[in-house]
Design an enzyme around this catalytic site. Structure first.
Site, PDB file in Angstrom:
ATOM      1  N   THR A  11       0.860  -1.183   0.000  1.00  0.00           N
ATOM      2  CA  THR A  11       0.000   0.000   0.000  1.00  0.00           C
ATOM      3  C   THR A  11       0.894   1.230   0.000  1.00  0.00           C
ATOM      4  O   THR A  11       1.902   1.255   0.704  1.00  0.00           O
ATOM      5  CB  THR A  11      -0.853   0.014   1.288  1.00  0.00           C
ATOM      6  OG1 THR A  11      -1.815  -1.016   1.185  1.00  0.00           O
ATOM      7  CG2 THR A  11      -1.541   1.347   1.516  1.00  0.00           C
TER       8      THR A  11
ATOM      9  N   GLY B 126      -4.840  -3.056   8.572  1.00  0.00           N
ATOM     10  CA  GLY B 126      -5.681  -1.884   8.770  1.00  0.00           C
ATOM     11  C   GLY B 126      -6.545  -1.921  10.011  1.00  0.00           C
ATOM     12  O   GLY B 126      -6.797  -0.886  10.634  1.00  0.00           O
TER      13      GLY B 126
ATOM     14  N   ARG C 262     -15.283  -5.241   3.048  1.00  0.00           N
ATOM     15  CA  ARG C 262     -14.297  -4.874   4.079  1.00  0.00           C
ATOM     16  C   ARG C 262     -13.579  -3.566   3.697  1.00  0.00           C
ATOM     17  O   ARG C 262     -13.172  -3.375   2.561  1.00  0.00           O
ATOM     18  CB  ARG C 262     -13.287  -6.016   4.241  1.00  0.00           C
ATOM     19  CG  ARG C 262     -12.211  -5.761   5.301  1.00  0.00           C
ATOM     20  CD  ARG C 262     -10.945  -5.174   4.727  1.00  0.00           C
ATOM     21  NE  ARG C 262      -9.868  -5.093   5.707  1.00  0.00           N
ATOM     22  CZ  ARG C 262      -8.726  -4.444   5.495  1.00  0.00           C
ATOM     23  NH1 ARG C 262      -8.519  -3.849   4.342  1.00  0.00           N
ATOM     24  NH2 ARG C 262      -7.803  -4.388   6.414  1.00  0.00           N
ATOM     25  N   VAL C 263     -13.457  -2.683   4.662  1.00  0.00           N
ATOM     26  CA  VAL C 263     -12.716  -1.440   4.449  1.00  0.00           C
ATOM     27  C   VAL C 263     -11.611  -1.379   5.491  1.00  0.00           C
ATOM     28  O   VAL C 263     -11.849  -1.634   6.672  1.00  0.00           O
ATOM     29  CB  VAL C 263     -13.648  -0.210   4.583  1.00  0.00           C
ATOM     30  CG1 VAL C 263     -12.855   1.088   4.554  1.00  0.00           C
ATOM     31  CG2 VAL C 263     -14.692  -0.221   3.463  1.00  0.00           C
ATOM     32  N   GLY C 264     -10.391  -1.041   5.042  1.00  0.00           N
ATOM     33  CA  GLY C 264      -9.263  -0.942   5.975  1.00  0.00           C
ATOM     34  C   GLY C 264      -9.053   0.477   6.466  1.00  0.00           C
ATOM     35  O   GLY C 264      -9.951   1.320   6.428  1.00  0.00           O
ATOM     36  N   ASP C 265      -7.852   0.727   6.897  1.00  0.00           N
ATOM     37  CA  ASP C 265      -7.512   2.032   7.478  1.00  0.00           C
ATOM     38  C   ASP C 265      -7.176   3.094   6.432  1.00  0.00           C
ATOM     39  O   ASP C 265      -7.293   4.293   6.694  1.00  0.00           O
ATOM     40  CB  ASP C 265      -6.275   1.875   8.370  1.00  0.00           C
ATOM     41  CG  ASP C 265      -5.072   1.391   7.554  1.00  0.00           C
ATOM     42  OD1 ASP C 265      -5.209   0.366   6.855  1.00  0.00           O
ATOM     43  OD2 ASP C 265      -4.011   2.041   7.589  1.00  0.00           O
TER      44      ASP C 265
ATOM     45  N   THR D 290       0.790   1.632   6.864  1.00  0.00           N
ATOM     46  CA  THR D 290       0.621   0.474   5.993  1.00  0.00           C
ATOM     47  C   THR D 290       0.543  -0.763   6.875  1.00  0.00           C
ATOM     48  O   THR D 290       1.003  -0.760   8.006  1.00  0.00           O
ATOM     49  CB  THR D 290       1.785   0.365   4.986  1.00  0.00           C
ATOM     50  OG1 THR D 290       1.568  -0.774   4.136  1.00  0.00           O
ATOM     51  CG2 THR D 290       3.126   0.203   5.666  1.00  0.00           C
ATOM     52  N   GLY D 291      -0.060  -1.799   6.346  1.00  0.00           N
ATOM     53  CA  GLY D 291      -0.160  -3.045   7.107  1.00  0.00           C
ATOM     54  C   GLY D 291      -1.594  -3.344   7.502  1.00  0.00           C
ATOM     55  O   GLY D 291      -2.538  -2.953   6.821  1.00  0.00           O
TER      56      GLY D 291
HETATM   57  C1  SD4 Z   1      -5.526  -2.202   4.663  1.00  0.00           C
HETATM   58  N1  SD4 Z   1      -3.609  -0.966   5.371  1.00  0.00           N
HETATM   59  O1  SD4 Z   1      -6.437  -2.193   3.856  1.00  0.00           O
HETATM   60  C2  SD4 Z   1      -4.190  -1.637   4.246  1.00  0.00           C
HETATM   61  C3  SD4 Z   1      -3.351  -2.753   3.705  1.00  0.00           C
HETATM   62  C4  SD4 Z   1      -1.939  -2.399   3.491  1.00  0.00           C
HETATM   63  O2  SD4 Z   1       0.057  -2.777   2.508  1.00  0.00           O
HETATM   64  O3  SD4 Z   1      -1.415  -1.431   3.982  1.00  0.00           O
HETATM   65  N2  SD4 Z   1      -1.206  -3.147   2.758  1.00  0.00           N
HETATM   66  O4  SD4 Z   1      -5.637  -2.671   5.795  1.00  0.00           O
END
Ligand code: SD4
Length: 335
Positions: free
Chosen positions: A193, A247, A221-224, A244-245
């Site tokens: 990301t 969420g 699904r929705v992330g951060d 990143t990571g």
């Molecule tokens: C999420 N933070 O949708 C994002 C995923 C992500 O590198 O960062 N991937 O949770």
């Protein structure tokens, strides 16, 4: 001190080398030349752009805007667009991994120096969600559009519909389905990301973040990444942060907002990123099974980064030079 003097470009060499504080407390190892980057931190070096991961094309695209005296908001939009268009990046834009039903759904946001914000979540069929997010910010009375509404708005704004599932991402999804038991994936390897922060030559900061989210996630699904304060936060009096990571963990701790607030209280970008990660690892005993990485940039042009697992890093373009910086991590060895 006059604003112009304050923002004056500073040389990376010179007296500052003797003082030798690193420009950031990130482990500033340049991968290619493997040398320590040191700078005179008493002077500000702008413009500058930093981004999650090793996104050379993205920071270059942003730098091309900044070096001409362009605005930070244009730089981060252009930088993020470079990754969205790259079909080899399976976590952003076209070529992004689909959800478990095979639909590619994108989240993106952008935030400017005035504290305005625009975002889209769970949007399909549009290659450049970061630009749609900017349109939301500039052309609507709202800040966040979701799903079909976001797609319809994008089309009304002149964006073309396109299939975002490439042959490669379709094949990978079909392979995943054979053994998946239809379970969404949570692991430390699903990354790339892009979260980007830039300061322009006027000293103003903006940021953007764009993703296809977790691979093979549940539909809807929705992330951060597109949620203000979680995947991104900007305050032009303080600086910015992006994530990143995993969420879900960033959302629960409102990570980017936390980091900016910590910088407001006097923490360095590095200290603030470390505290952001500490909040997650102290509240979730399962932290060894997922990755979270933060990047922060303050108004002096100082940056920091920190993550749970080794392997994270940030790309930076400043003073005409591009570098990759490995982040230090809470867990020291790969697990
Ligand atoms: C999420 N933070 O949708 C994002 C995923 C992500 O590198 O960062 N991937 O949770």
């Amino acid at each position: 001190m006059k604003r112009r003097n304050f923002l004056k470009k500073a040389s990376i060499t010179g007296i500052g080398l003797a003082v030798a504080p690193t420009i950031t407390s990130c482990e500033t190892t340049e991968k290619k030349e493997s040398k320590k980057i040191v700078a005179d931190t008493s002077k500000t070096i702008v413009p500058v752009v930093v981004a999650t991961w090793n996104f050379k094309n993205a920071t270059k695209a942003a730098w091309e805007v900044l070096e001409k005296g362009g605005m930070a908001i244009d730089a981060v939009e252009q930088g993020c667009r470079a990754e969205e268009a790259d079909v080899k990046n399976t976590t952003v834009g076209k070529g992004g991994s689909p959800d478990r039903d095979g639909n590619v759904t994108l989240d993106a946001c952008i935030m400017n120096k005035e504290g305005n914000y625009g975002a889209v979540v769970c949007m399909e069929n549009i290659v450049h969600p970061v630009s749609v997010a900017r349109k939301v910010m500039e052309e609507t009375p709202h800040v966040l559009l979701a799903g079909k509404g976001a797609e319809q708005f994008a089309v009304e704004q002149g964006f073309k519909r396109e299939n975002l599932l490439t042959e490669a991402s379709k094949k990978a999804w079909e392979k995943w389905k054979i053994t998946s038991e239809y379970k969404p994936i949570i692991n430390i390897e699903n990354h790339d990301t892009i979260g980007m922060l830039a300061i322009d030559s006027k000293g103003d900061i903006s940021g953007a973040c764009t993703t296809s989210g977790m691979a093979y996630k549940m539909a809807g699904r929705v992330g951060d990444s597109a949620v203000i304060g979680s995947g991104l936060f900007i305050d032009n009096t303080v600086g910015g942060a992006t994530a990143t990571g995993m969420g879900e963990e960033v959302l629960k701790t409102v990570g980017s907002f936390l980091i900016v607030e910590l910088m407001r209280q006097g923490r360095t970008p590095q200290e603030a990123c470390e505290e952001g990660v500490r909040r997650i690892v102290t509240s979730n005993p399962n932290y060894k099974n997922f990755q979270v990485g933060y990047v922060a940039l303050n108004k002096k042009g100082e940056y920091g980064c920190y993550c749970i697992h080794p392997g994270f890093g940030i790309s930076k373009y400043q003073d005409g030079k591009q570098i990759y910086i490995e982040s230090s991590s809470h867990i020291k060895k790969k697990v």
